[in-house]
Design an enzyme around this catalytic site. Structure first.
Site, short mmCIF file in Angstrom:
data_model
loop_
_atom_site.label_atom_id
_atom_site.label_comp_id
_atom_site.label_asym_id
_atom_site.label_seq_id
_atom_site.Cartn_x
_atom_site.Cartn_y
_atom_site.Cartn_z
CG ASP A 32 -76.73 55.97 18.63
OD1 ASP A 32 -77.30 55.65 17.57
OD2 ASP A 32 -76.89 55.37 19.69
CD GLU A 87 -69.44 62.27 22.79
OE1 GLU A 87 -69.42 61.45 23.73
OE2 GLU A 87 -70.42 63.00 22.56
C1 PRP Z 1 -74.39 59.92 24.37
C2 PRP Z 1 -72.95 60.02 23.92
C3 PRP Z 1 -72.99 61.14 22.92
C4 PRP Z 1 -74.38 61.03 22.34
C5 PRP Z 1 -74.29 60.33 21.02
O1 PRP Z 1 -74.61 60.81 25.41
O2 PRP Z 1 -72.06 60.29 24.98
O3 PRP Z 1 -72.77 62.39 23.51
O4 PRP Z 1 -75.17 60.25 23.23
O5 PRP Z 1 -75.56 60.23 20.42
P1 PRP Z 1 -75.88 60.85 18.99
O6 PRP Z 1 -74.72 60.56 18.10
O7 PRP Z 1 -77.12 60.12 18.57
O8 PRP Z 1 -76.12 62.31 19.15
P2 PRP Z 1 -75.95 60.84 26.26
O9 PRP Z 1 -76.89 61.88 25.69
O10 PRP Z 1 -76.50 59.45 26.41
O11 PRP Z 1 -75.45 61.41 27.67
P3 PRP Z 1 -74.41 60.76 28.71
O12 PRP Z 1 -73.03 60.84 28.08
O13 PRP Z 1 -74.51 61.62 29.93
O14 PRP Z 1 -74.82 59.33 28.97
#
Ligand code: PRP
Length: 184
Positions: A107, A103
Site C-alpha cells: 500500500d 506479500e
Molecule cells: C498489510 C499487508 C502489508 C502491509 C502493507 O498488512 O500485508 O504487510 O499492510 O501496507 P503498507 O504498504 O502501507 O505498509 P496488515 O498490517 O494489514 O496486517 P495483516 O497482514 O495481518 O492483515
C-alpha cells in the site's frame, strides 16, 4: 463447478479465483527460472500473505524453504506509520541465503521498506520481493519489487488473505468492500 455467490459486503469482484491462479502460475514459473541455481527461502508476512504463499509456493518447482514473520505498526493506530515492531521473527538464519519476501499487498510501502532494511542487516545473499497486489497511487516510498501480480486502484480490497477488522480473509477472490461496511 458452481459459481460461488458474491459476498453481500462485496461491491464487486476485482480479481477472480481464476485471475489469481493464472497470475501466480506465471510468477511461479518466473521464480523457478530465476532461482534455478539458488533456491530461495520464501518469507511470508503474516497474516495477509498466507493464501499467496500457499498457492505461489506450489507453483515453484524448486526445493524452497518457507518461513514467516509477523509485524505490526507502532503507535497511533494508523497502520502506515512506517515504525514497525516484530511480533514473530523468522525461525531461520538467513545469512548468506537468497530471500524472497512474499506479500499480499503493498500500500504505502512503509512496512516493506522497514522489513527490507531489517532483513538486509542479517547478511543475506539477496533480498527480493513478490507481492500479489500493489497500489501504485498510494505509494509513499519507492520500493524495487521484482514480482508484482497486479497493480490495482486505491480502493478498500478484501479477500484472499486481506481483511477488514480481521474478517473476509477466507473469501477466495479479491473484492472491493462496500463503503457502507466501514462507514457505518
Ligand atoms: C498489510 C499487508 C502489508 C502491509 C502493507 O498488512 O500485508 O504487510 O499492510 O501496507 P503498507 O504498504 O502501507 O505498509 P496488515 O498490517 O494489514 O496486517 P495483516 O497482514 O495481518 O492483515
Amino acid at each position: 463447478m458452481s459459481v460461488p455467490d458474491i459476498h453481500p459486503d462485496v461491491e464487486r469482484v476485482l480479481l477472480s479465483e481464476e485471475d489469481i491462479r493464472t497470475r501466480l502460475t506465471e510468477i511461479g514459473a518466473q521464480i523457478t527460472a530465476d532461482y534455478a541455481d539458488e533456491p530461495p527461502i520464501l518469507v511470508g508476512v503474516l497474516k495477509g500473505a498466507v493464501m499467496v504463499m500457499a498457492d505461489l509456493a506450489r507453483q515453484i518447482d524448486l526445493p524452497v524453504e518457507m518461513d514467516w514473520m509477523a509485524v505490526s505498526s507502532y503507535g497511533s493506530g494508523t497502520k502506515s506509520s512506517g515504525v514497525v515492531r516484530i511480533l514473530k521473527d523468522l525461525s531461520a538464519d538467513i545469512s548468506g541465503r537468497h530471500v524472497l519476501i512474499v506479500e499480499d499487498i503493498i500500500d504505502s510501502g512503509l512496512t516493506l521498506k522497514w522489513l527490507l532494511s531489517n532483513l538486509r542487516s542479517r547478511g543475506p545473499a539477496s533480498v527480493q520481493i513478490c507481492t500479489l497486489l500493489r497500489k501504485p497511487d498510494a505509494a509513499r516510498v519507492e520500493i524495487d519489487v521484482r514480482y508484482v501480480g497486479f497493480d490495482i486502484p486505491t480502493e478498500f480490497v478484501i479477500g484472499y488473505g486481506l481483511d477488514y477488522a480481521e474478517r473476509y480473509r477466507n473469501i477466495p477472490y479479491v473484492g472491493v468492500l462496500k463503503p457502507s461496511v466501514y462507514e457505518s
